[in-house]
Motif scaffolding. Structure first.
Motif, short mmCIF file in Angstrom:
data_model
loop_
_atom_site.label_atom_id
_atom_site.label_comp_id
_atom_site.label_asym_id
_atom_site.label_seq_id
_atom_site.Cartn_x
_atom_site.Cartn_y
_atom_site.Cartn_z
N LEU A 179 -93.13 -50.87 -23.63
CA LEU A 179 -93.15 -49.72 -22.72
C LEU A 179 -94.19 -48.66 -23.09
O LEU A 179 -94.46 -47.76 -22.29
CB LEU A 179 -91.76 -49.06 -22.70
CG LEU A 179 -90.59 -49.97 -22.30
CD1 LEU A 179 -89.28 -49.20 -22.38
CD2 LEU A 179 -90.80 -50.54 -20.91
N HIS A 239 -97.07 -47.69 -20.58
CA HIS A 239 -96.60 -46.91 -19.41
C HIS A 239 -96.28 -45.47 -19.82
O HIS A 239 -96.68 -44.52 -19.14
CB HIS A 239 -95.36 -47.56 -18.81
CG HIS A 239 -95.57 -48.96 -18.32
ND1 HIS A 239 -96.48 -49.28 -17.34
CD2 HIS A 239 -95.01 -50.13 -18.70
CE1 HIS A 239 -96.46 -50.58 -17.12
NE2 HIS A 239 -95.58 -51.12 -17.94
N ASN A 281 -90.06 -55.56 -21.85
CA ASN A 281 -91.46 -55.60 -22.28
C ASN A 281 -91.84 -54.33 -23.04
O ASN A 281 -91.07 -53.37 -23.10
CB ASN A 281 -92.38 -55.78 -21.08
CG ASN A 281 -92.14 -57.09 -20.37
OD1 ASN A 281 -91.73 -58.07 -20.99
ND2 ASN A 281 -92.38 -57.12 -19.07
N ARG A 330 -93.64 -49.18 -12.40
CA ARG A 330 -94.05 -50.19 -13.38
C ARG A 330 -93.28 -50.03 -14.69
O ARG A 330 -92.88 -51.01 -15.32
CB ARG A 330 -95.56 -50.10 -13.63
CG ARG A 330 -96.41 -50.45 -12.41
CD ARG A 330 -97.88 -50.48 -12.77
NE ARG A 330 -98.71 -50.83 -11.63
CZ ARG A 330 -100.01 -51.07 -11.70
NH1 ARG A 330 -100.64 -50.98 -12.86
NH2 ARG A 330 -100.69 -51.39 -10.62
N TYR A 331 -93.14 -48.79 -15.09
CA TYR A 331 -92.37 -48.46 -16.30
C TYR A 331 -90.95 -48.99 -16.17
O TYR A 331 -90.43 -49.65 -17.08
CB TYR A 331 -92.41 -46.94 -16.45
CG TYR A 331 -91.68 -46.32 -17.64
CD1 TYR A 331 -91.25 -47.06 -18.73
CD2 TYR A 331 -91.46 -44.94 -17.65
CE1 TYR A 331 -90.61 -46.46 -19.80
CE2 TYR A 331 -90.83 -44.32 -18.71
CZ TYR A 331 -90.39 -45.08 -19.78
OH TYR A 331 -89.75 -44.48 -20.83
N ARG A 344 -89.80 -51.43 -14.22
CA ARG A 344 -89.74 -52.90 -14.18
C ARG A 344 -89.89 -53.51 -15.56
O ARG A 344 -89.19 -54.47 -15.91
CB ARG A 344 -90.83 -53.42 -13.24
CG ARG A 344 -90.53 -53.16 -11.77
CD ARG A 344 -91.69 -53.54 -10.88
NE ARG A 344 -91.37 -53.32 -9.47
CZ ARG A 344 -92.27 -53.31 -8.49
NH1 ARG A 344 -93.57 -53.51 -8.77
NH2 ARG A 344 -91.90 -53.11 -7.23
N ASP A 345 -90.78 -52.95 -16.38
CA ASP A 345 -90.95 -53.48 -17.72
C ASP A 345 -89.77 -53.11 -18.62
O ASP A 345 -89.45 -53.84 -19.58
CB ASP A 345 -92.26 -53.00 -18.33
CG ASP A 345 -93.43 -53.88 -17.92
OD1 ASP A 345 -93.18 -54.94 -17.32
OD2 ASP A 345 -94.59 -53.51 -18.16
#
Length: 454
Positions: free
Chosen positions: A65, A68, A63, A54-55, A57-58
């Motif tokens: 961070l 995350h 986005n 997820r970290y 992808r953002d």
């Protein structure tokens, strides 16, 4: 001398790490410890590896961070605090997690691998510090220092043969070496991961490299069962398997062990033992080259969904030279891999994973089969499962296939296809997906449950 690998569930919390310490301390032969990233603490928790995805992808999306980064760092902080480790341990982990957001994005094919590997790498540092602080001389060692040189294939790294000489030098260490699993380093110094679940591969490679007497793979179950416990209630526990049997079972859905992990240990002729971190006194399942004693003809039954079958027929197919080549060339040109190929005189089926196909590829396969291979009929059948019954002793036992087909017939399970390789280690049945569990239960009853006299 033993190489020991611990999975994510074994390393999810301070409580679990205390068990790991006791296991390693209890046997001075356990000199090499390969670790995964922290797994789930409970059903509602998240694995550190999933948080890192997820970290990543953002980070690509630009986005925020901070959530995350804070979650991942807090995850390690909880363990560090509960274990009473020095603050410097967490400081280094925090710095490493934050630094991921400074890696270049453009033209960086190893970025995803670098994010994923951080889970195992930081956990190895933490565990080495924990061991040392509790009277067990231990040292963290990075895969580059350990000699784990791999091919430049992001997400699918392969160990380079030249690595094994360097890995063998690890035997000179007098400390317990803690090695992060899941990744190696390319000749250019890039972090490159094995396929998902690849900490098993790291453990197997280290075991082969140091010429270990045993490779112990600790997880959260008491070894391997003859069928999936979620399908069969309290299935028979398998005490011993051969590598060939394990390979067949892993292929057909047994997920206790990553199937690629078998190869280095198999080539090194090293026995592999699956054990339970939460019940370390249980003998587990031993995987060997040859059975040490007499065994049942069938050792396990596995099933896996997500298959399709390309079915074709052509009159006098068996007399046409090069027909099989034409068919396989069609798949090759479309970059499609296949799994099995049951045949008849005028019929041929090719079984492959559903993920290999797209609607466009399906149309193209059927078109080319009609035009290039000039088949009389072609169709693609979806929603199939394969069921494997596995056992090296089947080849010396008459009636195994008859027992299996009778069990399926009596339970009204339609066999779409069946196949047995020349090694006779396994028999494969293809059934409709909705009948997979019923088929496994029927076969289990036939081979493992004692017959009662009426």
């Amino acid at each position: 001398m033993k190489v020991v690998k611990f999975g994510g569930s074994s390393l999810a919390s301070a409580t679990q790490l205390q068990k790991v310490l006791n296991i390693v301390k209890s046997d001075k032969e356990r000199r090499f410890v390969v670790v995964s990233a922290p797994g789930k603490r409970d059903g509602s928790d998240m694995k550190v590896t999933d948080a890192l995805i997820r970290y990543y992808r953002d980070y690509l999306a630009g986005n925020d961070l901070a959530p995350h980064q804070q979650w991942i760092i807090q995850r390690y902080s909880d363990i560090v605090t509960e274990l009473g480790l020095k603050a410097s341990v967490l400081e280094r982990i925090s710095k490493n997690i934050l630094s991921l957001a400074s890696l270049p994005i453009d033209d960086n094919e190893f970025l995803y691998d670098s994010f994923l590997a951080a889970g195992e790498d930081n956990n190895a540092r933490l565990i080495a510090a924990f061991f040392s602080q509790n009277g067990l001389p231990a040292r963290y060692i990075h895969p580059k220092e350990a000699g784990l040189l791999v091919s430049s294939e992001p997400g699918n790294a392969r160990i380079l043969p030249s690595s094994y000489d360097k890995i063998e030098e690890l035997n000179n260490s007098e400390e317990v070496l803690v090695i992060p699993g899941f990744f190696g380093v390319t000749r250019d110094g890039q972090i490159c991961t094995f396929s998902r679940g690849g900490s098993d591969i790291t453990g197997s490679i280290i075991a082969a490299g140091v010429k270990a007497d045993i490779y112990e793979n600790f997880t959260d179950v008491d070894g391997i069962f003859a069928a999936h416990p979620g399908i069969v209630h309290k299935p028979h526990s398998i005490s011993e398997l051969t590598y060939r049997e394990m390979r067949e079972l892993a292929y057909a859905g047994f997920t206790v062990l990553h199937d690629e992990a078998l190869l280095p240990a198999y080539r090194g002729k090293i026995p592999l033992v699956i054990k339970n971190t939460n019940n370390p006194d249980h003998p587990g399942t031993r995987i060997v080259h040859q059975h040490s004693s007499e065994h049942l003809p069938v050792v396990g039954i596995a099933g896996d969904a997500g298959f399709v079958s390309i079915n074709m027929s052509k009159y006098l197919m068996n007399r046409e030279i090069g027909f099989g080549r034409k068919v396989l060339q069609i798949l090759e040109e479309l970059n499609i891999g296949w799994e099995h190929m049951p045949t008849g005189i005028d019929d041929l089926s090719i079984i492959l994973r559903e993920r290999e196909l797209t609607p466009i590829k399906e149309e193209e396969i059927l078109r080319q089969l009609l035009q290039k291979a000039e088949v009389d009929h072609a169709e693609i059948e979806h929603d199939l499962s394969i069921i494997m019954i596995v056992g090296e002793k089947m080849k010396s036992r008459i009636g195994v296939t008859a027992t299996a087909t009778k069990a399926l017939s009596e339970n009204k399970i339609n066999i779409q296809m069946m196949s047995q390789g020349s090694s006779e280690v396994s028999i494969m049945f293809v059934v409709n997906k909705e009948q997979e569990k019923a088929a496994i239960r029927a076969l289990y009853r036939a081979f493992f449950e004692p017959k009662t006299e009426k």
